[in-house]
Design a protein around this motif. Structure first.
Motif, PDB file in Angstrom:
ATOM      1  N   PRO A 175       0.806  -1.232   0.000  1.00 42.69           N
ATOM      2  CA  PRO A 175       0.000   0.000   0.000  1.00 42.69           C
ATOM      3  C   PRO A 175       0.834   1.275   0.000  1.00 42.69           C
ATOM      4  N   LYS A 176       2.101   1.186   0.431  1.00 36.91           N
ATOM      5  CA  LYS A 176       2.952   2.368   0.461  1.00 36.91           C
ATOM      6  C   LYS A 176       3.683   2.598  -0.857  1.00 36.91           C
ATOM      7  N   SER A 177       3.536   1.662  -1.778  1.00 35.87           N
ATOM      8  CA  SER A 177       4.248   1.762  -3.047  1.00 35.87           C
ATOM      9  C   SER A 177       3.639   2.840  -3.936  1.00 35.87           C
ATOM     10  N   VAL A 178       4.446   3.310  -4.892  1.00 39.25           N
ATOM     11  CA  VAL A 178       3.927   4.252  -5.883  1.00 39.25           C
ATOM     12  C   VAL A 178       2.818   3.570  -6.669  1.00 39.25           C
ATOM     13  N   GLN A 179       1.799   4.325  -7.013  1.00 33.04           N
ATOM     14  CA  GLN A 179       0.686   3.769  -7.770  1.00 33.04           C
ATOM     15  C   GLN A 179       0.943   3.796  -9.269  1.00 33.04           C
ATOM     16  N   ALA A 180       1.866   4.632  -9.692  1.00 28.04           N
ATOM     17  CA  ALA A 180       2.239   4.726 -11.105  1.00 28.04           C
ATOM     18  C   ALA A 180       3.753   4.898 -11.181  1.00 28.04           C
ATOM     19  N   PRO A 181       4.378   4.444 -12.265  1.00 22.62           N
ATOM     20  CA  PRO A 181       5.836   4.595 -12.384  1.00 22.62           C
ATOM     21  C   PRO A 181       6.249   6.064 -12.371  1.00 22.62           C
ATOM     22  N   ILE A 182       7.429   6.322 -11.836  1.00 23.63           N
ATOM     23  CA  ILE A 182       8.009   7.659 -11.881  1.00 23.63           C
ATOM     24  C   ILE A 182       9.455   7.536 -12.354  1.00 23.63           C
ATOM     25  N   LEU A 183       9.979   8.610 -12.891  1.00 23.37           N
ATOM     26  CA  LEU A 183      11.369   8.648 -13.333  1.00 23.37           C
ATOM     27  C   LEU A 183      12.221   9.273 -12.241  1.00 23.37           C
ATOM     28  N   VAL A 184      13.294   8.579 -11.876  1.00 20.67           N
ATOM     29  CA  VAL A 184      14.155   9.045 -10.786  1.00 20.67           C
ATOM     30  C   VAL A 184      15.569   9.261 -11.317  1.00 20.67           C
ATOM     31  N   ASN A 185      16.043  10.489 -11.207  1.00 22.23           N
ATOM     32  CA  ASN A 185      17.452  10.772 -11.471  1.00 22.23           C
ATOM     33  C   ASN A 185      18.214  10.380 -10.212  1.00 22.23           C
ATOM     34  N   ARG A 186      18.855   9.223 -10.263  1.00 20.92           N
ATOM     35  CA  ARG A 186      19.481   8.664  -9.064  1.00 20.92           C
ATOM     36  C   ARG A 186      20.811   9.321  -8.737  1.00 20.92           C
ATOM     37  N   GLY A 187      21.416  10.027  -9.702  1.00 22.83           N
ATOM     38  CA  GLY A 187      22.660  10.720  -9.430  1.00 22.83           C
ATOM     39  C   GLY A 187      23.739  10.394 -10.440  1.00 22.83           C
TER      40      GLY A 187
END
Length: 252
Positions: free
Chosen positions: A76-88
């Motif tokens: 339930p705490k997970s993102v509901q839709a994908p997101i793009l993450v600039n990890r570094g």
């Protein structure tokens, strides 16, 4: 501008599921922190660069790695839709290894399919191992929590080449184009991860620090400094030229 960004970064992080991916909403929330939970799809990573980084006075070329953070089932705490993450930032060999793995995945498999005879003779082997497989626990996917800052696409200068997704050449962040390349909707949320506590044993990717985030490529104060510097140089050159011409006249 600088104070505005600093105030945004001091705010408590939002739940990324509460942020709508619509363009207007994202623009109004830029530089707000968000908390996201999911699993990274490493195979769809995009490398932006090259981008240089100074380490102990030594400049090293590398890339920013952007990876989709995917939802986790039954979390339930997970993102509901994908997101793009600039990890570094990562060294150059990260991109090289990623391209090698992508090329290997595209090559056709050299393993021939089993014949009917081998299938008939080995059915009992599958049956004998079935109970053992059922007893084995399915490995669980460990979720990843990311605190990041909502950002938009970069505005490249005229000197920056155009992105070429077909050859995996990405020189600047174009959120909608990167989302399409990853098979995601164009309005996918894009964040830049922040983390001031980097593990020395596993330093990469190195997220951007807050000081880097709040400063754009050229801040207004930098414009003022550049203007003052160029005017000073122009005045100095003009004065030197005038003195030189005056000295020639006196000699005559």
């Amino acid at each position: 501008m600088l104070e505005y960004r600093q105030n945004r970064l001091r705010m408590d992080p939002l739940n990324c599921n509460e942020v709508s991916p619509s363009g207007e909403n994202v623009d109004s929330l830029e530089f707000c922190r968000v908390l996201c939970r999911g699993v990274f799809d490493e195979k769809k990573s995009i490398f932006i660069g090259p981008r240089s980084r100074s380490i102990s006075g030594v400049t090293e070329n590398g890339y920013y790695v952007i990876t989709p953070l995917m939802p986790l089932a039954n979390d339930p705490k997970s993102v509901q839709a994908p997101i793009l993450v600039n990890r570094g930032w990562v060294p150059r060999n990260w991109r090289d290894k990623s391209l090698e793995m992508a090329a290997a995945d595209e090559q056709p498999s050299s393993i021939a399919p089993p014949s009917q005879e081998s299938g008939k003779s080995s059915w009992w082997m599958f049956s004998s191992k079935k109970n053992k497989v059922e007893e084995d626990q399915v490995p669980t996917v460990k979720p990843t929590e990311v605190i990041g800052v909502i950002r938009g696409s970069e505005k490249p200068s005229i000197f920056v080449p155009a992105n070429d997704p077909n050859s995996f050449q990405w020189f600047y962040v174009d959120v909608s184009a990167i989302a399409r390349a990853c098979g995601l909707p164009e309005n996918t949320l894009y964040i830049e991860a922040i983390n001031d506590n980097v593990d020395p044993s596993n330093p990469y990717p190195i997220p951007k620090d807050t000081n880097t985030l709040v400063r754009s490529s050229v801040m207004p104060q930098d414009h003022l400094n550049y203007t003052f510097t160029w005017y000073s140089l122009s005045a100095a050159v003009t004065f030197m030229a005038y003195k030189r011409l005056q000295s020639k006249k006196t000699r005559r």
